[in-house]
Write a protein that holds these residues in place. Structure first.
Motif, PDB file in Angstrom:
ATOM      1  N   LEU A 348      46.819  38.876  27.373  1.00  0.00           N
ATOM      2  CA  LEU A 348      45.784  39.015  28.389  1.00  0.00           C
ATOM      3  C   LEU A 348      45.720  40.469  28.825  1.00  0.00           C
ATOM      4  N   VAL A 349      44.550  41.089  28.659  1.00  0.00           N
ATOM      5  CA  VAL A 349      44.383  42.464  29.121  1.00  0.00           C
ATOM      6  C   VAL A 349      43.354  42.472  30.234  1.00  0.00           C
ATOM      7  N   VAL A 350      43.735  43.045  31.369  1.00  0.00           N
ATOM      8  CA  VAL A 350      42.873  43.037  32.544  1.00  0.00           C
ATOM      9  C   VAL A 350      42.469  44.467  32.875  1.00  0.00           C
ATOM     10  N   ASP A 351      41.181  44.669  33.055  1.00  0.00           N
ATOM     11  CA  ASP A 351      40.698  45.987  33.435  1.00  0.00           C
ATOM     12  C   ASP A 351      41.192  46.351  34.837  1.00  0.00           C
ATOM     13  N   HIS A 352      41.412  47.661  35.044  1.00  0.00           N
ATOM     14  CA  HIS A 352      41.939  48.124  36.335  1.00  0.00           C
ATOM     15  C   HIS A 352      41.163  47.556  37.516  1.00  0.00           C
ATOM     16  N   SER A 353      39.836  47.634  37.429  1.00  0.00           N
ATOM     17  CA  SER A 353      39.046  47.238  38.602  1.00  0.00           C
ATOM     18  C   SER A 353      39.118  45.729  38.815  1.00  0.00           C
ATOM     19  N   ALA A 354      39.245  44.958  37.736  1.00  0.00           N
ATOM     20  CA  ALA A 354      39.394  43.506  37.891  1.00  0.00           C
ATOM     21  C   ALA A 354      40.779  43.197  38.449  1.00  0.00           C
ATOM     22  N   ALA A 355      41.769  44.001  38.048  1.00  0.00           N
ATOM     23  CA  ALA A 355      43.143  43.761  38.490  1.00  0.00           C
ATOM     24  C   ALA A 355      43.315  44.079  39.972  1.00  0.00           C
ATOM     25  N   SER A 356      42.419  44.908  40.503  1.00  0.00           N
ATOM     26  CA  SER A 356      42.581  45.258  41.915  1.00  0.00           C
ATOM     27  C   SER A 356      41.885  44.257  42.831  1.00  0.00           C
ATOM     28  N   LEU A 357      41.249  43.266  42.259  1.00  0.00           N
ATOM     29  CA  LEU A 357      40.597  42.248  43.087  1.00  0.00           C
ATOM     30  C   LEU A 357      41.641  41.326  43.706  1.00  0.00           C
ATOM     31  N   ASN A 358      41.228  40.706  44.769  1.00  0.00           N
ATOM     32  CA  ASN A 358      42.069  39.684  45.370  1.00  0.00           C
ATOM     33  C   ASN A 358      41.147  38.569  45.835  1.00  0.00           C
ATOM     34  N   ALA A 359      41.653  37.353  45.774  1.00  0.00           N
ATOM     35  CA  ALA A 359      40.860  36.198  46.201  1.00  0.00           C
ATOM     36  C   ALA A 359      39.524  36.167  45.479  1.00  0.00           C
ATOM     37  N   PHE A 360      39.592  36.237  44.136  1.00  0.00           N
ATOM     38  CA  PHE A 360      38.363  36.264  43.361  1.00  0.00           C
ATOM     39  C   PHE A 360      38.047  34.891  42.762  1.00  0.00           C
ATOM     40  N   VAL A 361      36.865  34.828  42.153  1.00  0.00           N
ATOM     41  CA  VAL A 361      36.402  33.591  41.531  1.00  0.00           C
ATOM     42  C   VAL A 361      36.457  33.757  40.011  1.00  0.00           C
ATOM     43  N   CYS A 362      36.859  32.709  39.313  1.00  0.00           N
ATOM     44  CA  CYS A 362      36.839  32.748  37.845  1.00  0.00           C
ATOM     45  C   CYS A 362      36.697  31.340  37.307  1.00  0.00           C
ATOM     46  N   GLY A 363      36.476  31.241  36.005  1.00  0.00           N
ATOM     47  CA  GLY A 363      36.366  29.934  35.367  1.00  0.00           C
ATOM     48  C   GLY A 363      37.711  29.215  35.367  1.00  0.00           C
ATOM     49  N   ALA A 364      37.671  27.876  35.238  1.00  0.00           N
ATOM     50  CA  ALA A 364      38.899  27.070  35.343  1.00  0.00           C
ATOM     51  C   ALA A 364      39.405  26.598  33.986  1.00  0.00           C
ATOM     52  N   ASN A 365      38.801  27.138  32.889  1.00  0.00           N
ATOM     53  CA  ASN A 365      39.124  26.678  31.540  1.00  0.00           C
ATOM     54  C   ASN A 365      38.850  25.189  31.388  1.00  0.00           C
ATOM     55  N   ARG A 366      37.830  24.755  32.066  1.00  0.00           N
ATOM     56  CA  ARG A 366      37.456  23.357  32.082  1.00  0.00           C
ATOM     57  C   ARG A 366      35.982  23.363  32.454  1.00  0.00           C
ATOM     58  N   ASP A 367      35.163  22.728  31.620  1.00  0.00           N
ATOM     59  CA  ASP A 367      33.724  22.764  31.879  1.00  0.00           C
ATOM     60  C   ASP A 367      33.399  22.219  33.268  1.00  0.00           C
ATOM     61  N   ASP A 368      32.427  22.873  33.910  1.00  0.00           N
ATOM     62  CA  ASP A 368      31.901  22.432  35.206  1.00  0.00           C
ATOM     63  C   ASP A 368      32.891  22.603  36.368  1.00  0.00           C
ATOM     64  N   TYR A 369      33.892  23.482  36.196  1.00  0.00           N
ATOM     65  CA  TYR A 369      34.790  23.784  37.314  1.00  0.00           C
ATOM     66  C   TYR A 369      35.073  25.280  37.356  1.00  0.00           C
ATOM     67  N   HIS A 370      35.181  25.829  38.550  1.00  0.00           N
ATOM     68  CA  HIS A 370      35.628  27.206  38.722  1.00  0.00           C
ATOM     69  C   HIS A 370      36.766  27.246  39.723  1.00  0.00           C
ATOM     70  N   LEU A 371      37.535  28.351  39.692  1.00  0.00           N
ATOM     71  CA  LEU A 371      38.620  28.542  40.651  1.00  0.00           C
ATOM     72  C   LEU A 371      38.190  29.572  41.687  1.00  0.00           C
TER      73      LEU A 371
END
Length: 574
Positions: A348-371
């Motif tokens: 897993l490689v994370v871009d600097h600006s994405a790595a500096s986020l906190n309390a973010f939203v992303c997919g849940a690796n499951r259709d129709d759900y997000h985290l």
RNA sequence: CGGGGCGUAGCGCAGCCUGGUAGCGCACCACACUGGGGGUGUGGUGGUCGCAGGUUCAAAUCCUGCCGUCCCGACCA
């Protein structure tokens, strides 16, 4: 040149296939004709321009001390196997077999051949440094030729290769080539910029590209608004934001998001901006065993992945490509739009600006759900952090001075410090002053001669046609008589002036077809882009004048006959 | 590599749906008029309708396959 003995093959309407302006105008002006996809013939008029570019390149290369030679287009496979590029170069390398079933390729570039020559003929440091060049046809089996001669499969390139005892000497020649290229593009009348570049499949360490600025350019180049910094977006570094901690936030939760698959849709659903969510991109690359391996890359929702940087971050030699929907479904049992980093079992490689986020939203690796409320340290602590995104306008300049702006450019030249990449593997060595064998250092330097022609048109045209920079024009002066067949005076004067200008050394196109109409001659001359034009008619001759007009001007100037040569001298050399 | 469009005269296109004499504009040739910004008229030249197969009395047109070419995508996540 008399038009009656030349081929002026102009067209009013552009062929439907031509997309960009330079392609349309080159076809309409009768400079080139297509033979097949990515293969073009140069008609006499186009070839004149081509030769002008070639001449400037040759003069400047000679002036730099480089030596011209000529190497074969067809190259044996063994040489490419020796440099290990037979396997690496991929499908762009057009491979052919001779009658004995021996394998060859059409040369896309000539590092192997020149290195072979040099390792056999140069034995002593006393012969170094040395720089060879050729102006020659190359073949690259592009996956998508387009834009006329801008991106073709067969094209003309000036390629040069320098050899050195050490890095310092290479650096010196590299800088000389940088200046030589600047001279060449300046003489061609182009608005260009040298930018820091990635070295791509050629390899090496330092590299600059020369770009002609144009909206239709295929490359994005970035500039600092306060310093000299300029780079290809492939290379432009996105600085990591100030260290930000990841204070614990409210617990991560899974939220049903039926049908939500795009960043846009995620933002609307959660009422957040794209900079508060991340996207998870799955790329595939061929590993050492020739198997496809998947990697997960994370960038912020409003950023774009930079594949070149990602490839470096993953320390891969081969190019990466986006995984197909099918591959993703097989690996994760969900659609691409539902991916996220939490719980992914892969590098897993994370871009600097994405790595500096906190309390973010992303997919849940499951259709129709997000985290939501995802926290890196708490929920997904294992990843590599790197710069893998494209910079965007407004990002801080990597040199710490000012902000970045982005423009489009057409790459017309590229210079590389190759170091010992080829000389090492191909054993190109010399004895130094102590009698010790040393691997030579190499530089290589390319100019797309045919592309320069197209780039010049992209930068210099109007609704009437091409406006050639002085040095590239197929003819300097167009000589247009009005009613040639009716007026003895016009005929005699035109012939006299044509003879005078020709013997004074000008390239003149004399529109001497007796019944040609003025309007169509003017239209042709403007479409073709001849910089200076003279109109000779009864009307002016009665006052002893002929009419002069520069291609960029909107009004004629009346010039007394006896001042014509002097006037032209001033205009043409201006 | 994936998706889509297009293929009829040198160029730009119509005709195809609904099968029945292959058309238009530009360019080109001839003649006449015209003669300072692609002029007008009359008469012409030029096409095995991308290729192959099929359906049909009959195919540019319908069906199948192939080829060529262009565009878009491959950064949607």
């Amino acid at each position: 040149m008399r038009a009656s003995q030349y081929l002026i093959s102009t067209q009013k309407e552009p062929p439907a296939e031509a997309e960009v302006i330079s392609h349309q105008l080159m076809l309409r002006a009768g400079m080139i004709r297509k033979l097949a996809s990515g293969l073009y013939s140069w008609l006499p008029l186009g070839l004149r321009v081509f030769r002008n570019v070639e001449r400037i390149v040759r003069e400047e290369m000679d002036a730099s001390g480089a030596l011209e030679l000529s190497m074969p287009v067809v190259q044996p496979a063994e040489l490419w196997e020796e440099s290990q590029r037979w396997g690496q170069f991929g499908q762009e390398l057009l491979r052919i077999r001779d009658r004995h079933e021996r394998e060859f390729c059409l040369g896309p570039t000539h590092e192997e051949v020149i290195t072979d020559i040099v390792r056999n003929d140069i034995r002593s440091y006393r012969q170094l440094p040395i720089n060879f060049y050729q102006i020659q046809t190359k073949f690259r089996d592009e996956r998508r030729p387009r834009f006329g001669v801008m991106r073709t499969r067969e094209f003309c390139m000036k390629d040069a290769y320098s050899f050195h005892l050490d890095e310092t000497s290479l650096q010196t020649t590299y800088e000389r080539m940088y200046r030589t290229y600047s001279n060449i593009f300046t003489r061609c009348g182009l608005d260009y910029r040298a930018v820091i570049a990635d070295t791509g499949s050629i390899g090496g360490s330092h590299s600059h590209e020369f770009h002609v600025l144009a909206e239709s350019g295929e490359d994005a180049i970035v500039f600092s608004d306060q310093s000299d910094y300029a780079a290809n977006i492939e290379k432009a570094e996105a600085l990591a934001p100030e260290k930000s901690s990841h204070p614990d936030c409210e617990a991560m939760s899974e939220v049903p998001t039926p049908g939500v698959k795009t960043i846009d849709h995620v933002c609307k659903t959660f009422d957040i901006g794209p900079e508060q969510c991340i996207k998870t991109l799955i790329v595939s690359a061929t590993n050492g065993n020739g198997d496809a391996q998947l990697y997960a890359l994370i960038v912020r929702g409003d950023h774009q992945l930079n594949e070149v940087k990602a490839q470096h971050a993953l320390q891969l030699d081969s190019e990466i490509s986006m995984a197909s929907e099918e591959q993703i479904h097989r690996a994760f049992n969900c659609t691409p739009g539902s991916l996220g980093p939490v719980g992914l079992a892969m590098p897993l490689v994370v871009d600097h600006s994405a790595a500096s986020l906190n309390a973010f939203v992303c997919g849940a690796n499951r259709d129709d759900y997000h985290l939501r409320s995802v926290n890196w340290q708490r929920d997904c602590p294992t990843y590599i952090q790197a710069d893998i995104r494209n910079v965007v306008a407004g990002d801080p300049s990597p040199d710490g001075c000012g902000q970045l702006t982005i423009k489009r450019g057409i790459e017309v030249g590229h210079i590389f410090q190759l170091g010992t990449k080829y000389s090492e593997i191909m054993k190109a060595r010399v004895l130094d002053e102590n009698g010790v064998e040393q691997v030579m250092h190499m530089g290589c330097y390319g100019i797309g001669v045919s592309r320069v022609v197209a780039a010049a048109i992209e930068q210099n045209n109007d609704d009437k046609g091409i406006i050639w920079p002085e040095a590239l024009a197929p003819f300097q002066i167009a000589l247009i008589p009005v009613n040639l067949h009716k007026s003895v005076n016009v005929k005699q004067t035109a012939e006299t002036i044509y003879a005078q200008l020709t013997s004074a050394g000008y390239d003149v196109l004399f529109m001497d077809e007796s019944k040609a109409r003025l309007g169509s001659m003017l239209a042709d001359v403007e479409l073709i882009g001849i910089p200076h034009r003279l109109v000779i008619g009864e009307r002016g001759l009665n006052d002893g004048n002929i009419e002069y007009r520069h291609r960029r001007a909107s009004e004629n100037q009346s010039i007394p006959l006896d001042q014509l040569i002097a006037h032209l001298q001033r205009q043409v050399n201006a």
